[in-house]
Design an enzyme around this catalytic site. Sequence first.
Site, PDB file in Angstrom:
ATOM      1  N   GLU A  27      -1.095   8.638  11.218  1.00  0.00           N
ATOM      2  CA  GLU A  27      -1.515   7.418  11.396  1.00  0.00           C
ATOM      3  C   GLU A  27      -0.488   6.571  12.272  1.00  0.00           C
ATOM      4  O   GLU A  27       0.912   6.855  11.879  1.00  0.00           O
ATOM      5  CB  GLU A  27      -1.806   6.788   9.956  1.00  0.00           C
ATOM      6  CG  GLU A  27      -1.989   5.273  10.323  1.00  0.00           C
ATOM      7  CD  GLU A  27      -2.296   4.703   8.662  1.00  0.00           C
ATOM      8  OE1 GLU A  27      -3.365   4.793   8.184  1.00  0.00           O
ATOM      9  OE2 GLU A  27      -1.629   3.763   8.456  1.00  0.00           O
ATOM     10  N   ASP A 119      -8.737  -6.014   4.176  1.00  0.00           N
ATOM     11  CA  ASP A 119      -8.121  -7.077   3.185  1.00  0.00           C
ATOM     12  C   ASP A 119      -8.893  -8.448   3.558  1.00  0.00           C
ATOM     13  O   ASP A 119      -8.721  -8.952   4.627  1.00  0.00           O
ATOM     14  CB  ASP A 119      -6.572  -7.049   3.459  1.00  0.00           C
ATOM     15  CG  ASP A 119      -6.047  -5.836   3.019  1.00  0.00           C
ATOM     16  OD1 ASP A 119      -6.308  -5.372   2.019  1.00  0.00           O
ATOM     17  OD2 ASP A 119      -4.844  -5.378   3.664  1.00  0.00           O
ATOM     18  N   TYR A 151      -8.026   6.000  -3.701  1.00  0.00           N
ATOM     19  CA  TYR A 151      -7.005   5.634  -4.196  1.00  0.00           C
ATOM     20  C   TYR A 151      -6.708   6.263  -5.558  1.00  0.00           C
ATOM     21  O   TYR A 151      -7.237   5.882  -6.833  1.00  0.00           O
ATOM     22  CB  TYR A 151      -7.335   4.017  -4.354  1.00  0.00           C
ATOM     23  CG  TYR A 151      -7.563   3.180  -3.437  1.00  0.00           C
ATOM     24  CD1 TYR A 151      -6.663   2.429  -2.658  1.00  0.00           C
ATOM     25  CD2 TYR A 151      -8.957   3.175  -2.849  1.00  0.00           C
ATOM     26  CE1 TYR A 151      -6.800   1.882  -1.475  1.00  0.00           C
ATOM     27  CE2 TYR A 151      -8.977   2.416  -1.620  1.00  0.00           C
ATOM     28  CZ  TYR A 151      -7.972   1.763  -0.892  1.00  0.00           C
ATOM     29  OH  TYR A 151      -8.100   1.065   0.300  1.00  0.00           O
ATOM     30  N   GLN A 218      11.589  -1.499   2.329  1.00  0.00           N
ATOM     31  CA  GLN A 218      10.267  -1.705   2.897  1.00  0.00           C
ATOM     32  C   GLN A 218       9.245  -0.814   1.737  1.00  0.00           C
ATOM     33  O   GLN A 218       8.019  -1.552   1.562  1.00  0.00           O
ATOM     34  CB  GLN A 218      10.374  -1.064   4.080  1.00  0.00           C
ATOM     35  CG  GLN A 218       8.962  -1.581   4.845  1.00  0.00           C
ATOM     36  CD  GLN A 218       8.866  -0.722   6.211  1.00  0.00           C
ATOM     37  OE1 GLN A 218       9.231   0.386   6.283  1.00  0.00           O
ATOM     38  NE2 GLN A 218       8.568  -1.496   7.285  1.00  0.00           N
TER      39      GLN A 218
END
Length: 295
Positions: A27, A119, A151, A218
């Site tokens: 990705e 989102d 998830y 992060q």
Amino acid sequence: MAFHHAQQVEALNERLSSLKDINVSFEFFPPNSPAMEETLWGSIERLAPLKPKFVSVTYGANSGVRDRTHKVIERIHAETELQAAPHLTLVDASNDELRELARQYWAQGVRHIVALRGDVPAGQPNPNRYAADLVKLLKEEHDFEISVAAYPEVHPEATSAQSDLVNLKRKVDAGANRAISQFFFDIDAYLRYRDRCAAAGIDVEIVPGILPVTNYQQLLKFSDFAKIRVPNWLHHMFDGLDDDPATRKLVGANVAIEMAKVLAKEGVNDFHFYTLNRAEMSYAICHALGVRPGV
């Protein structure tokens, strides 16, 4: 005891060396500066010889990011042999706009889409449209290959683990070909989730999403936002390395390679890497899994 442990390590590495049919995907996100653009294309060039199944490009809810996503997809198609899979979300787009975009992608040669709800911007009501609706819409337009999100530690907005599983089944029943998991560090959580998916009749591959860690602070922000548990052992591994990026990279690579080894031992053949547009870590993990240029 030490001898037994050494035997286990040797057996695991021996199994890895004989693995066949490992599939990987990567990705990327659209760059927002000339320097990031250079980093992105350097990474794509580095990872392309590994012959990934596909590479996905993330997609934002505002039109500027969307345009950058389209440009990356177009350039990947024009300059490489890679199959580029754009992310597509329902947020900020009507069904008619999505249908038009699907037709444009198909005309450009795109055959694979990562379909997500997206989102919901803060302060806006839930659109009452879900990723399963997007999968259905895309399949009505063309026979796209479609990946959706999964998830293992439950979607942050789900009312329960069971309702989250039901939602994944809806996406698969609507025509999704695979599910890509949110990143995780609790391997048992992923394996239990995979078992629960199978028991629920979800018959597509649940591809583990692997996030190689270089910036630990992060990572903590990502994990807090996505409600992903960061285990104590990981805190311990990165403790004291805030100002030592070289060691962080070595530790992060080791963590990800060990995860990939255990997952491969548990029968996982497909891996999806969240590269953050950087190639080195993902390349190293693929090398450890036997995914190499020309192999």
